[in-house]
Design a protein around this motif. Structure first.
Motif, PDB file in Angstrom:
ATOM      1  N   ARG A  68       0.837  -1.214   0.000  1.00 26.81           N
ATOM      2  CA  ARG A  68       0.000   0.000   0.000  1.00 26.81           C
ATOM      3  C   ARG A  68       0.860   1.249   0.000  1.00 26.81           C
ATOM      4  O   ARG A  68       0.576   2.213  -0.709  1.00 26.81           O
ATOM      5  CB  ARG A  68      -0.918   0.012   1.224  1.00 26.81           C
ATOM      6  N   GLU A  72       0.674   4.040  -2.862  1.00 28.04           N
ATOM      7  CA  GLU A  72       0.294   5.403  -2.487  1.00 28.04           C
ATOM      8  C   GLU A  72       1.392   6.396  -2.861  1.00 28.04           C
ATOM      9  O   GLU A  72       1.109   7.520  -3.274  1.00 28.04           O
ATOM     10  CB  GLU A  72      -0.004   5.473  -0.992  1.00 28.04           C
ATOM     11  N   ALA A  75       1.021   7.154  -6.543  1.00 28.50           N
ATOM     12  CA  ALA A  75      -0.120   8.029  -6.810  1.00 28.50           C
ATOM     13  C   ALA A  75       0.193   9.478  -6.462  1.00 28.50           C
ATOM     14  O   ALA A  75      -0.263  10.401  -7.148  1.00 28.50           O
ATOM     15  CB  ALA A  75      -1.340   7.544  -6.027  1.00 28.50           C
ATOM     16  N   LEU A  88       1.765   2.567 -11.028  1.00 30.57           N
ATOM     17  CA  LEU A  88       1.044   1.612 -10.187  1.00 30.57           C
ATOM     18  C   LEU A  88       1.311   0.179 -10.641  1.00 30.57           C
ATOM     19  O   LEU A  88       1.582  -0.704  -9.823  1.00 30.57           O
ATOM     20  CB  LEU A  88      -0.454   1.897 -10.230  1.00 30.57           C
ATOM     21  N   ARG A 135      -7.813   1.620  -7.659  1.00 29.80           N
ATOM     22  CA  ARG A 135      -6.652   2.458  -7.978  1.00 29.80           C
ATOM     23  C   ARG A 135      -6.448   2.542  -9.490  1.00 29.80           C
ATOM     24  O   ARG A 135      -6.172   3.621 -10.036  1.00 29.80           O
ATOM     25  CB  ARG A 135      -5.395   1.896  -7.313  1.00 29.80           C
ATOM     26  N   GLU A 138      -9.256   4.674 -11.023  1.00 33.72           N
ATOM     27  CA  GLU A 138      -9.061   6.108 -10.763  1.00 33.72           C
ATOM     28  C   GLU A 138      -7.976   6.692 -11.666  1.00 33.72           C
ATOM     29  O   GLU A 138      -8.101   7.825 -12.153  1.00 33.72           O
ATOM     30  CB  GLU A 138      -8.694   6.317  -9.292  1.00 33.72           C
TER      31      GLU A 138
END
Length: 228
Positions: A68, A72, A75, A88, A135, A138
């Protein structure tokens, strides 16, 4: 005199347990085997973890937490949708390719322990897959908005991409010697995005020349374009 506590013992136990569970599976691994791997008695393992289940899920939580954080970080660092999505994908694949034992640990959870200890799990496999699809979706939506990607149905494309990612890791775990040349996280991320990019990607090394591989489907032919 009180016995001095080894500050590195817990980390050694976690490392030994990761290797043991990844190699033998959950059922065939014992706390004594983990202790041998960590250089401590079985009692020393129980001092830190009351049960084998608690130890296993501590490893799962740690692995998921690291993944994670990686995702993150991607992103937050990318300026547009295409860069986010490529980052990603590369981070997710790299997480698994770079640490086979940790990847197999998550596979033990998905296969051997599926449906067991559900009350112990803070997030089950279903929620992890949903989070990854979200994810990817998005990033696709962001790319649609900023013009770097075009996906008519981001939900469907996210489903296809996540399915492909899991399939790649499964092939690598099942027979790494067969697919190792393909397991370049950055190159795979670039290839996955090609269909949905709106801007041209840099040419691959092999695109300025043509080559005829052997017609018999031999190992010489079974190589990715970036490995020629």
């Amino acid at each position: 005199m009180a016995r001095r506590i080894d500050p590195d013992l817990r980390s050694r136990i976690l490392a030994a347990a990761t290797e043991a569970f990844a190699t033998r599976g959950f059922a065939e691994t014992t706390m004594e085997q983990i202790g041998v791997g960590a250089g401590v008695t079985k009692g020393g393992v129980y001092f830190h973890f009351r049960t084998k289940e608690q130890l296993f899920f501590a490893l799962v939580d740690e692995a998921r937490g690291r993944l994670r954080e990686d995702l993150e970080g991607v992103a937050r660092s990318q300026a547009h949708g295409a860069g986010t999505l490529q980052g990603l994908i590369a981070a997710w694949l790299g997480f698994h390719f770079d640490d086979p034992a940790r990847a197999r640990l998550l596979r033990v959870l998905a296969a051997e322990l599926r449906g067991r200890f559900t009350s112990t799990l803070r997030e089950d496999l279903r929620s992890e897959q949903r989070a990854l699809r979200a994810r990817v979706r998005e990033a696709l939506v962001r790319g649609n908005r900023d013009g770097t990607l075009f996906a008519e149905d981001p939900v469907l494309v996210a489903f296809l991409m996540v399915g492909a990612l899991h399939g790649m890791v499964d092939q690598w775990l099942n027979a790494p010697e067969d697919v190792a040349p393909f397991c370049d996280a950055e190159a795979l991320a670039e290839e996955l995005l090609t269909r949905w990019r709106t801007a041209p990607r840099p040419p691959r090394r092999d695109e300025t020349a043509t080559a005829e591989g052997p017609p018999d489907g031999s190992a010489e032919e079974f190589r990715p374009p970036w490995d020629h």
